[in-house]
Design a protein around this motif. Structure first.
Motif, PDB file in Angstrom:
ATOM      1  N   ASP A  78     -46.589  -0.433  -2.635  1.00 37.60           N
ATOM      2  CA  ASP A  78     -47.022   0.802  -3.307  1.00 37.60           C
ATOM      3  C   ASP A  78     -45.810   1.635  -3.666  1.00 37.60           C
ATOM      4  O   ASP A  78     -44.884   1.770  -2.854  1.00 37.60           O
ATOM      5  CB  ASP A  78     -47.888   1.647  -2.368  1.00 37.60           C
ATOM      6  N   MET A  79     -45.845   2.212  -4.850  1.00 38.15           N
ATOM      7  CA  MET A  79     -44.824   3.212  -5.147  1.00 38.15           C
ATOM      8  C   MET A  79     -45.184   4.490  -4.396  1.00 38.15           C
ATOM      9  O   MET A  79     -46.344   4.706  -4.040  1.00 38.15           O
ATOM     10  CB  MET A  79     -44.749   3.465  -6.645  1.00 38.15           C
ATOM     11  N   THR A  80     -44.171   5.313  -4.161  1.00 32.29           N
ATOM     12  CA  THR A  80     -44.470   6.513  -3.377  1.00 32.29           C
ATOM     13  C   THR A  80     -45.283   7.523  -4.170  1.00 32.29           C
ATOM     14  O   THR A  80     -45.905   8.411  -3.597  1.00 32.29           O
ATOM     15  CB  THR A  80     -43.173   7.185  -2.895  1.00 32.29           C
ATOM     16  N   HIS A  81     -45.250   7.425  -5.497  1.00 32.10           N
ATOM     17  CA  HIS A  81     -46.001   8.371  -6.325  1.00 32.10           C
ATOM     18  C   HIS A  81     -47.421   7.878  -6.514  1.00 32.10           C
ATOM     19  O   HIS A  81     -47.650   6.682  -6.666  1.00 32.10           O
ATOM     20  CB  HIS A  81     -45.325   8.530  -7.682  1.00 32.10           C
ATOM     21  N   ALA A  82     -48.351   8.826  -6.519  1.00 28.03           N
ATOM     22  CA  ALA A  82     -49.745   8.458  -6.727  1.00 28.03           C
ATOM     23  C   ALA A  82     -49.958   7.943  -8.141  1.00 28.03           C
ATOM     24  O   ALA A  82     -49.204   8.266  -9.056  1.00 28.03           O
ATOM     25  CB  ALA A  82     -50.624   9.683  -6.492  1.00 28.03           C
ATOM     26  N   GLY A  83     -51.008   7.135  -8.288  1.00 30.28           N
ATOM     27  CA  GLY A  83     -51.399   6.686  -9.616  1.00 30.28           C
ATOM     28  C   GLY A  83     -50.721   5.424 -10.086  1.00 30.28           C
ATOM     29  O   GLY A  83     -50.835   5.078 -11.253  1.00 30.28           O
ATOM     30  N   MET A  84     -50.000   4.753  -9.202  1.00 30.35           N
ATOM     31  CA  MET A  84     -49.341   3.518  -9.607  1.00 30.35           C
ATOM     32  C   MET A  84     -50.099   2.324  -9.034  1.00 30.35           C
ATOM     33  O   MET A  84     -50.498   2.322  -7.885  1.00 30.35           O
ATOM     34  CB  MET A  84     -47.894   3.501  -9.092  1.00 30.35           C
ATOM     35  N   PRO A  86     -50.720  -0.959  -7.241  1.00 34.82           N
ATOM     36  CA  PRO A  86     -49.942  -1.641  -6.200  1.00 34.82           C
ATOM     37  C   PRO A  86     -49.680  -3.098  -6.579  1.00 34.82           C
ATOM     38  O   PRO A  86     -50.366  -3.662  -7.424  1.00 34.82           O
ATOM     39  CB  PRO A  86     -50.849  -1.555  -4.979  1.00 34.82           C
ATOM     40  N   GLY A 109     -37.615   2.516  -8.522  1.00 34.00           N
ATOM     41  CA  GLY A 109     -37.949   3.673  -7.703  1.00 34.00           C
ATOM     42  C   GLY A 109     -38.250   3.304  -6.275  1.00 34.00           C
ATOM     43  O   GLY A 109     -37.875   2.234  -5.797  1.00 34.00           O
ATOM     44  N   ALA A 110     -38.916   4.224  -5.597  1.00 36.84           N
ATOM     45  CA  ALA A 110     -39.188   4.037  -4.171  1.00 36.84           C
ATOM     46  C   ALA A 110     -40.504   3.310  -3.970  1.00 36.84           C
ATOM     47  O   ALA A 110     -41.521   3.692  -4.537  1.00 36.84           O
ATOM     48  CB  ALA A 110     -39.242   5.397  -3.493  1.00 36.84           C
ATOM     49  N   LEU A 131     -38.465   0.484   0.531  1.00 38.04           N
ATOM     50  CA  LEU A 131     -37.604  -0.318  -0.345  1.00 38.04           C
ATOM     51  C   LEU A 131     -37.264   0.480  -1.601  1.00 38.04           C
ATOM     52  O   LEU A 131     -38.127   1.172  -2.155  1.00 38.04           O
ATOM     53  CB  LEU A 131     -38.345  -1.606  -0.745  1.00 38.04           C
ATOM     54  N   GLU A 132     -36.025   0.390  -2.015  1.00 37.00           N
ATOM     55  CA  GLU A 132     -35.594   1.020  -3.269  1.00 37.00           C
ATOM     56  C   GLU A 132     -35.382  -0.079  -4.299  1.00 37.00           C
ATOM     57  O   GLU A 132     -34.603  -1.003  -4.073  1.00 37.00           O
ATOM     58  CB  GLU A 132     -34.293   1.779  -3.036  1.00 37.00           C
TER      59      GLU A 132
ATOM     60  N   ALA B  87     -49.533   7.846  -0.737  1.00 37.11           N
ATOM     61  CA  ALA B  87     -49.973   8.624  -1.894  1.00 37.11           C
ATOM     62  C   ALA B  87     -50.870   7.854  -2.868  1.00 37.11           C
ATOM     63  O   ALA B  87     -51.899   8.372  -3.300  1.00 37.11           O
ATOM     64  CB  ALA B  87     -48.760   9.199  -2.614  1.00 37.11           C
ATOM     65  N   PRO B  88     -50.529   6.605  -3.234  1.00 37.82           N
ATOM     66  CA  PRO B  88     -51.389   5.922  -4.220  1.00 37.82           C
ATOM     67  C   PRO B  88     -52.740   5.505  -3.652  1.00 37.82           C
ATOM     68  O   PRO B  88     -53.619   5.133  -4.409  1.00 37.82           O
ATOM     69  CB  PRO B  88     -50.580   4.673  -4.595  1.00 37.82           C
ATOM     70  N   VAL B  98     -52.283  13.203 -10.349  1.00 39.24           N
ATOM     71  CA  VAL B  98     -52.532  12.365 -11.528  1.00 39.24           C
ATOM     72  C   VAL B  98     -53.641  12.988 -12.378  1.00 39.24           C
ATOM     73  O   VAL B  98     -53.441  13.279 -13.561  1.00 39.24           O
ATOM     74  CB  VAL B  98     -52.915  10.924 -11.123  1.00 39.24           C
ATOM     75  N   TRP B 165     -45.644  15.351  -3.666  1.00 40.95           N
ATOM     76  CA  TRP B 165     -46.293  14.327  -4.494  1.00 40.95           C
ATOM     77  C   TRP B 165     -46.522  13.031  -3.715  1.00 40.95           C
ATOM     78  O   TRP B 165     -47.369  12.233  -4.072  1.00 40.95           O
ATOM     79  CB  TRP B 165     -45.431  14.049  -5.728  1.00 40.95           C
ATOM     80  N   GLY B 401     -51.971   5.833 -14.481  1.00 35.34           N
ATOM     81  CA  GLY B 401     -52.710   5.764 -13.219  1.00 35.34           C
ATOM     82  C   GLY B 401     -54.083   6.388 -13.233  1.00 35.34           C
ATOM     83  O   GLY B 401     -54.670   6.611 -12.176  1.00 35.34           O
ATOM     84  N   SER B 404     -56.759   4.551 -11.329  1.00 32.99           N
ATOM     85  CA  SER B 404     -56.474   4.223  -9.924  1.00 32.99           C
ATOM     86  C   SER B 404     -57.383   4.970  -8.957  1.00 32.99           C
ATOM     87  O   SER B 404     -57.506   4.596  -7.795  1.00 32.99           O
ATOM     88  CB  SER B 404     -55.008   4.515  -9.595  1.00 32.99           C
ATOM     89  N   GLU B 498     -38.101   6.374 -13.111  1.00 31.69           N
ATOM     90  CA  GLU B 498     -38.151   5.917 -11.731  1.00 31.69           C
ATOM     91  C   GLU B 498     -39.194   6.742 -11.013  1.00 31.69           C
ATOM     92  O   GLU B 498     -39.168   7.961 -11.054  1.00 31.69           O
ATOM     93  CB  GLU B 498     -36.801   6.098 -11.035  1.00 31.69           C
ATOM     94  N   MET B 499     -40.071   6.062 -10.360  1.00 33.09           N
ATOM     95  CA  MET B 499     -41.105   6.789  -9.632  1.00 33.09           C
ATOM     96  C   MET B 499     -40.522   7.331  -8.332  1.00 33.09           C
ATOM     97  O   MET B 499     -40.816   6.850  -7.247  1.00 33.09           O
ATOM     98  CB  MET B 499     -42.297   5.889  -9.372  1.00 33.09           C
ATOM     99  N   ARG B 500     -39.652   8.290  -8.501  1.00 34.33           N
ATOM    100  CA  ARG B 500     -39.126   9.024  -7.369  1.00 34.33           C
ATOM    101  C   ARG B 500     -38.265   8.197  -6.435  1.00 34.33           C
ATOM    102  O   ARG B 500     -38.769   7.464  -5.600  1.00 34.33           O
ATOM    103  CB  ARG B 500     -40.262   9.629  -6.545  1.00 34.33           C
ATOM    104  N   THR B 502     -36.021   7.213  -3.387  1.00 34.56           N
ATOM    105  CA  THR B 502     -35.953   7.654  -1.992  1.00 34.56           C
ATOM    106  C   THR B 502     -34.625   8.338  -1.712  1.00 34.56           C
ATOM    107  O   THR B 502     -34.510   9.188  -0.859  1.00 34.56           O
ATOM    108  CB  THR B 502     -36.077   6.448  -1.043  1.00 34.56           C
TER     109      THR B 502
END
Lengths: 135, 507
Positions: A78-84, A86, A109-110, A131-132, B87-88, B98, B165, B401, B404, B498-500, B502
């Motif tokens: 999963d990306m750390t941001h919502a709406g992505m 998996p 990204g993260a 993971l980055e 978060a997702p 979103v 977020w 998203g 989702s 980039e989705m944020r 780390t």
């Protein structure tokens, strides 16, 4: 403000706090990791991770260093941001105690990788790895 | 404003004292047109459509929108506190970051300030208002947009620093804090200061409702001229008047209008319309109040759109590293604070001040209030370009998203033992449109906003009884600022998203 109204407001605030505390204390149906003694070694190619295809290998060993065979594992990224969306995959055992999957990193990204599954002895294994992924 | 009221055909004594306070009406212009119906009629009135109009004007019509949003808010709080902290996979983060952000933008395009219309935060606030005795009024010094600007800065900074977020728990705490703040302010003040002066979401919504196709209008100016009760602002026996103290015949813009429609419900003559209008009228033609806080809020919001997107692309890491190593700012909170203070406020404010100063000296003009007048003159032209940038950003998240939420809710119900929506969440559901469409649409949104902003600048510069060359000189510095903003935005959106990372946010 009259005393009675102030009391009512205070009562409502306390009621809200109690309700939320109740919510916060309740847990949902997640068994969690039942095998903290199992050692998990994570390997990714290419390393460092980049957007595109990759091969993920997981090696499981018990506290004596013996490979753990027969586990039924799945992988979720999963990306750390919502709406992505998996990345999901099942892991196949390619060697004794070694489990492998092909994955596709869709965005830089993260990421949070979750390894989830059942060991041969029925215990649930659940681990998370940060993971980055580079562009 | 007061001069006009007392000198016009209205009986000033019949209007509430608060209305006569020049600071409370943000939508007033120097020469308001009384009654759009007189000036050509209302093209389309949503409130007088056969089915929807009746529904909206019913006493509890707003609740139809508020109750679903309140339930969603409670879901955000509940799932944020108790659900998976990923978060997702949690409805708190998906709905807040979103869907809310994507749909609020779409709402501006098709209706207006739709979120404020259904705002669930005002429900407990209304309860608080009923419980409280009428306390004092909101302090006069605070009747401006400075707190809202500060709130926007604070929320964007906290959002990045605490990775809100990425945290369902913090998202739930934020929603809860919003509820408590709205409740507390309503309990202690007579009017509704939270919406008008405090709420950062409201500040965003008020600003970009300027490009909306609908606005509160009067159906007949004559009816308002002879009206003694002014129920639209003072309220009637059963219905409150306008919570933000806007007087319908004087409303010229959507600024400060929550679309609550209390004015329409309170009017005993059924003389309030939610009428169709030109979506670029406010940006291009309307003269806004000459206030620094209002002008800078509009300009800064356009730059906040850029900075919010900038936080998601690789160069921000280089900047943070440079601040860390070069300036020895090791605190992430401090580095992010510095970036946001500069990019969200000081640079835009400085550019606005500089553009006004150059324009004034180049044309050798001396407006009564100098730089403040000129800034107020051109600030509304930043709304279309700002909207384009926000649309490109929030639209991206929604496009990628939007669906989702379906597997997230499937998972939510499965967690609670209900398999109504399937035994396995379908995590393949996510994108609303093909991914390859997104970047062209982002560019279209930004360039569309840019062209409308240029048109708005030109309309504001080229006025009757004035040499076109002078207008052009006055406008050029503003056009340069808007162009630079657009070029930077295109550059940011052209970078790999980039989705944020780390690294930046210390996940």
């Amino acid at each position: 403000m009259s005393k009675s109204r102030l009391r009512t407001i205070n009562g409502l605030i306390i009621l809200l706090a109690v309700l939320l505390s109740t919510c916060a204390c309740s847990r949902r149906s997640s068994a969690g990791d039942q095998a903290p003694d199992i050692d998990l070694v994570f390997n990714l190619q290419p390393d460092p991770a980049q957007v595109g295809s990759a091969t993920l290998k997981i090696a499981l060993t018990d506290s004596n260093g013996k490979p753990l065979e027969g586990a039924n594992l799945s992988f979720r990224g999963d990306m750390t941001h919502a709406g992505m969306m998996p990345v999901l995959s099942d892991l196949d055992e390619t060697d004794p105690g070694v489990y492998q999957a092909d994955v596709e990193w869709t965005m830089a990204g993260a990421w949070i990788l979750t390894i989830d599954g059942t060991l041969a002895d029925g215990r649930i294994l659940q681990r998370q790895i940060d993971l980055e992924v580079a562009p | 404003m007061v001069r006009w009221l007392t000198g016009g055909s209205y009986n000033a004594k019949s209007i509430s004292r608060s209305l006569l306070d020049a600071d409370v009406i943000m939508t007033t212009v120097e020469r308001p047109t009384l009654g759009q119906a007189e000036a050509g009629g209302i093209r389309f009135d949503l409130l007088h459509q056969p089915w929807l109009g009746r529904l909206l004007r019913r006493r509890y019509g707003r609740l139809l929108f508020q109750i679903p949003l309140l339930l969603l808010l409670l879901l955000v709080i509940y799932d944020g506190f108790t659900g998976p902290q990923l978060a997702p996979a949690n409805s708190a983060t998906v709905l807040a970051w979103v869907h809310y952000r994507g749909l609020v933008i779409v709402g501006f395009l098709v209706l207006g300030n739709a979120f404020c219309m259904g705002c669930p935060f005002t429900l407990p606030r209304t309860l608080a208002h009923k419980l409280s005795l009428h306390g004092g009024r909101w302090p006069r010094r605070l009747r401006n947009k400075w707190i809202a600007i500060g709130g926007l800065l604070l929320i964007f900074w906290l959002y990045e620093w605490l990775d809100i977020w990425a945290s369902p728990l913090l998202t739930a705490w934020l929603a809860l804090a919003y509820l408590v703040l709205a409740f507390a302010l309503e309990a202690f003040f007579t009017e509704s200061p939270f919406c008008k002066y405090v709420c950062p979401l409201g500040a965003f919504n008020f600003t970009y409702a300027a490009i909306s196709p609908f606005q509160i209008q009067t159906r007949s100016a004559q009816v308002c001229r002879t009206c003694q009760g002014k129920e639209c602002v003072r309220g009637s026996k059963d219905t409150p008047g306008c919570g933000t103290e806007l007087y319908v015949p004087m409303i010229q813009s959507n600024m400060d209008c929550t679309f609550c429609l209390d004015c329409a419900r309170a009017c005993p003559y059924d003389n309030v319309a939610l009428g169709l209008r030109s979506p670029i009228k406010e940006s291009a033609a309307l003269r806004w109040p000459r206030r620094w806080s209002l002008s800078l809020m509009v300009i800064c919001l356009a730059f906040m759109g850029l900075m919010n997107a900038f936080g998601m692309v690789p160069p921000v890491y280089a900047l943070l590293d440079w601040l860390d190593v070069g300036l020895r700012l090791h605190s992430e909170a401090l580095r992010l604070g510095l970036i946001f203070i500069l990019g969200d406020f000081l640079i835009p404010a400085g550019l606005a001040y500089g553009a006004a100063w150059i324009g004034m000296h180049w044309t050798r003009s001396r407006p009564p209030d100098g730089l403040k007048d000129l800034t107020a003159q051109y600030a509304p032209a930043f709304i279309p370009v700002g909207f384009g940038i926000w649309l490109a950003h929030y639209g991206f998240h929604f496009a990628i998203g939007g669906l989702s939420i379906l597997p997230v809710m499937q998972s939510f119900f499965l967690d609670h033992g209900y398999s109504w929506f399937g035994a396995q969440p379908n995590w393949e559901l996510s994108t609303v449109i093909p991914i390859e469409w997104i970047f062209p649409l982002q560019v279209t949104a930004i360039l569309g906003g840019f062209l409308i902003s240029l048109y708005a600048l030109a309309r504001r510069a080229l006025r009757p009884n004035r040499e076109p060359l002078l207008g052009l000189r006055e406008m050029i510095p503003w056009a340069i600022v808007v162009t630079v903003l657009v070029l930077l935005s295109l550059a940011v959106f052209n970078l790999p998203m980039e989705m944020r990372g780390t690294r930046m946010f210390g996940v």
